[in-house]
Design an enzyme around this catalytic site. Sequence first.
Site, PDB file in Angstrom:
ATOM      1  CG  ASP A  75      -1.898   1.163   1.227  1.00  0.00           C
ATOM      2  OD1 ASP A  75      -2.059   1.803   0.171  1.00  0.00           O
ATOM      3  OD2 ASP A  75      -2.477   1.457   2.294  1.00  0.00           O
ATOM      4  CG  ASN A 117      -6.723   2.251  11.690  1.00  0.00           C
ATOM      5  OD1 ASN A 117      -7.516   2.212  12.635  1.00  0.00           O
ATOM      6  ND2 ASN A 117      -6.881   1.527  10.594  1.00  0.00           N
ATOM      7  CG  ASP A 186      -7.737  -1.605  11.760  1.00  0.00           C
ATOM      8  OD1 ASP A 186      -7.205  -1.746  10.642  1.00  0.00           O
ATOM      9  OD2 ASP A 186      -8.671  -0.810  11.981  1.00  0.00           O
ATOM     10  CG  ASP A 216      -2.898   6.816   7.304  1.00  0.00           C
ATOM     11  OD1 ASP A 216      -3.193   7.459   6.281  1.00  0.00           O
ATOM     12  OD2 ASP A 216      -3.097   5.596   7.429  1.00  0.00           O
ATOM     13  CG  LEU A 221      -6.999   5.793  16.166  1.00  0.00           C
ATOM     14  CD1 LEU A 221      -6.284   6.653  17.196  1.00  0.00           C
ATOM     15  CD2 LEU A 221      -5.985   5.116  15.252  1.00  0.00           C
ATOM     16  CD  GLU A 223     -11.351  -1.411  16.224  1.00  0.00           C
ATOM     17  OE1 GLU A 223     -10.997  -1.818  17.356  1.00  0.00           O
ATOM     18  OE2 GLU A 223     -10.599  -0.762  15.480  1.00  0.00           O
ATOM     19  CD  GLU A 258      -6.190  10.033   5.646  1.00  0.00           C
ATOM     20  OE1 GLU A 258      -6.458   9.855   4.454  1.00  0.00           O
ATOM     21  OE2 GLU A 258      -5.965   9.099   6.427  1.00  0.00           O
ATOM     22  CG  HIS A 323      -1.054  10.073  -1.158  1.00  0.00           C
ATOM     23  ND1 HIS A 323      -1.457  11.055  -0.282  1.00  0.00           N
ATOM     24  CD2 HIS A 323      -1.284   8.899  -0.528  1.00  0.00           C
ATOM     25  CE1 HIS A 323      -1.891  10.497   0.838  1.00  0.00           C
ATOM     26  NE2 HIS A 323      -1.799   9.184   0.711  1.00  0.00           N
ATOM     27  CG  ASP A 324      -4.936   8.399  -0.688  1.00  0.00           C
ATOM     28  OD1 ASP A 324      -4.206   7.443  -1.040  1.00  0.00           O
ATOM     29  OD2 ASP A 324      -5.042   8.788   0.487  1.00  0.00           O
TER      30      ASP A 324
HETATM   31  C1  BGC Z   1      -3.722   6.897   2.979  1.00  0.00           C
HETATM   32  C2  BGC Z   1      -3.842   5.926   1.844  1.00  0.00           C
HETATM   33  C3  BGC Z   1      -3.716   4.515   2.400  1.00  0.00           C
HETATM   34  C4  BGC Z   1      -4.705   4.298   3.552  1.00  0.00           C
HETATM   35  C5  BGC Z   1      -4.473   3.021   4.262  1.00  0.00           C
HETATM   36  C6  BGC Z   1      -4.921   6.533   3.835  1.00  0.00           C
HETATM   37  O1  BGC Z   1      -5.435   7.401   4.617  1.00  0.00           O
HETATM   38  O2  BGC Z   1      -3.772   8.237   2.569  1.00  0.00           O
HETATM   39  O3  BGC Z   1      -2.904   6.169   0.855  1.00  0.00           O
HETATM   40  O4  BGC Z   1      -3.963   3.595   1.391  1.00  0.00           O
HETATM   41  O5  BGC Z   1      -4.590   5.319   4.482  1.00  0.00           O
HETATM   42  O6  BGC Z   1      -3.264   3.038   4.910  1.00  0.00           O
END
Ligand code: BGC
Length: 562
Positions: A75, A117, A186, A216, A221, A223, A258, A323-324
């Site tokens: 990933d 996470n 996770d 990220d 985080l 559940e 994020e 980047h996504d």
């Molecule tokens: C990142 C992705 C990634 C995902 C899982 C996201 O928030 O921006 O690029 O694939 O987290 O790790």
Amino acid sequence: MAVANAGIRKQPGSVLDPLWFKDAIIYELHVKAFADSNNDGIGDFPGLMQRLDYLQDLGVTCIWLLPFFPSPLRDDGYDIADYMSVHPSYGTVEDFRAFLEAAHKRGLQVMIELVINHTSDQHPWFQAARNAAPGSPERDFYVWSDTDHLYSDARIIFTDTEKSNWSWDPVAKAYYWHRFFSHQPDLNFDNPRVLEEVLKVLRFWLDMGVDGLRLDAVPYLVERDGTNCENLDETHVVIKAMRQAIDERYANRMILAEANQVPADVRPYFGDGDECHMAFHFPLMPRIYMALGQEDSTPIIDIMAKTPDIPENCQWGLFLRNHDELTLEMVTGDERDYMYLAYSGDPRMRINVGIRRRLAPLLDNNRRRMELLNSLLFSFPGTPILYYGDEIGMGDNIYLGDRNGVRTPMQWSGDRNAGFSRCNPAKLYSPVIMDPLWGYQSINVEAQMGDPSSLLNWMRNMIALRKLFQVFGRGTLRFLSPSNRKILAYIREYKDELVLCVANLSRDWQPVQLDLSDLVGMMPVEMIGYVPFPVITEESYPLTVGPYGFIWLELQPPPVAA
Ligand code: BGC
């Protein structure tokens, strides 16, 4: 406070304002994609160091590095196998340290990723967990179940790849929980040892001197059954603990959430100014593209009306692309249909719930549209975040898998491999873009540096202009309501700085009458050319704006008689 702050670590020589991130211009890049110093086809830290001149010249103030840690790279590095080291393809920890020092010497801040996470299934914690006895502390590092029915209200995020958030592990003989790919189990934040380990990671990088951490996938985080497992109170407890650990020991650092959520659900990530310093404004971004496509300011005004106030010491992170995929998770079904139709004619342009294209192709390579959207990015309340290559209008490659089409090598020049690497082209981590329209021979840094009218030079000028006025990063926002809805007009205000921004979202010339009756006597001065405009009177203020045009006017007090 003097005593409490005694052990606080600042970066050497730091004269930073603790709110530096409010005035920042962030540049997002992947080390692998930027510059390859050893010609193995993969970008690396020494290569990045050689390009710091470029970033400094562009005027950005903070570099955000995508994950550069040891990883199986299934990933793109968000599947971390070791949090405290550097992937050998990109260099060593010493190389990172040297890069950080060089960036700091130039007054550039550095933000890195804290992906907590989940880990890679290759992380030693997961390998230990699957081999440990059920109920043991090692096993408890991750989230296990005997069935795959628990937490069934949680949505699937990578809809194109995953059918369930549970996967069976034949070694553990149990299901493990993963919100993303099945190779990314996770972590279990109900186990206090997980947070302890995460804090060690955080301190490792903050001790080294990194200025910011992007958290990220932070909504997921914790559940709980019967919930959608997003934004839970327990998750906020974890973030508060992390923030406290930072404030106890470090000065002038920043964490950015994020959290791809609606604004009301993002607001708690700022807490009372005691959680994250920054959070991305995800829902604004698709509304900007909608407003442009529909030639109507309403989507932008609506989403900003739904955006709550945030604490004084906090800031939104604004972006046009990253980047996504351009995520469409936080829009309505109708809005999503519109976005797919308007911006992804070829189904290959779509992935999961979003569109995997870069800025310039999304805007049909239309220079005016690129300038317009960047003018919004630079003048809206928040900190602008640029994605590498978008400053030169780089294209994408929708024939590459996953989101790799927007992660191709930076196009430095018309030389072999776009000046990114001297290796055999077959060795590159990704093909460079080569078609006649978007290829590196037509779109590259070197050519644009030498062209005074290039997008690159325009971006550099706009960045420099924005940096002269703190109002953009710190001021309030008030929309005007002209009857012509193709025009977006707003006032930014901070201390004695007052700026009127007017943008034409349509392809045609547009007239507009603005009610500026509360600003009578002020003299608007166009900010790029420093051109004085007629003084504001009781009458409505007429302006005419060209196709996709925009004007920034500094409102200056009436000239005092000599
Ligand atoms: C990142 C992705 C990634 C995902 C899982 C996201 O928030 O921006 O690029 O694939 O987290 O790790």
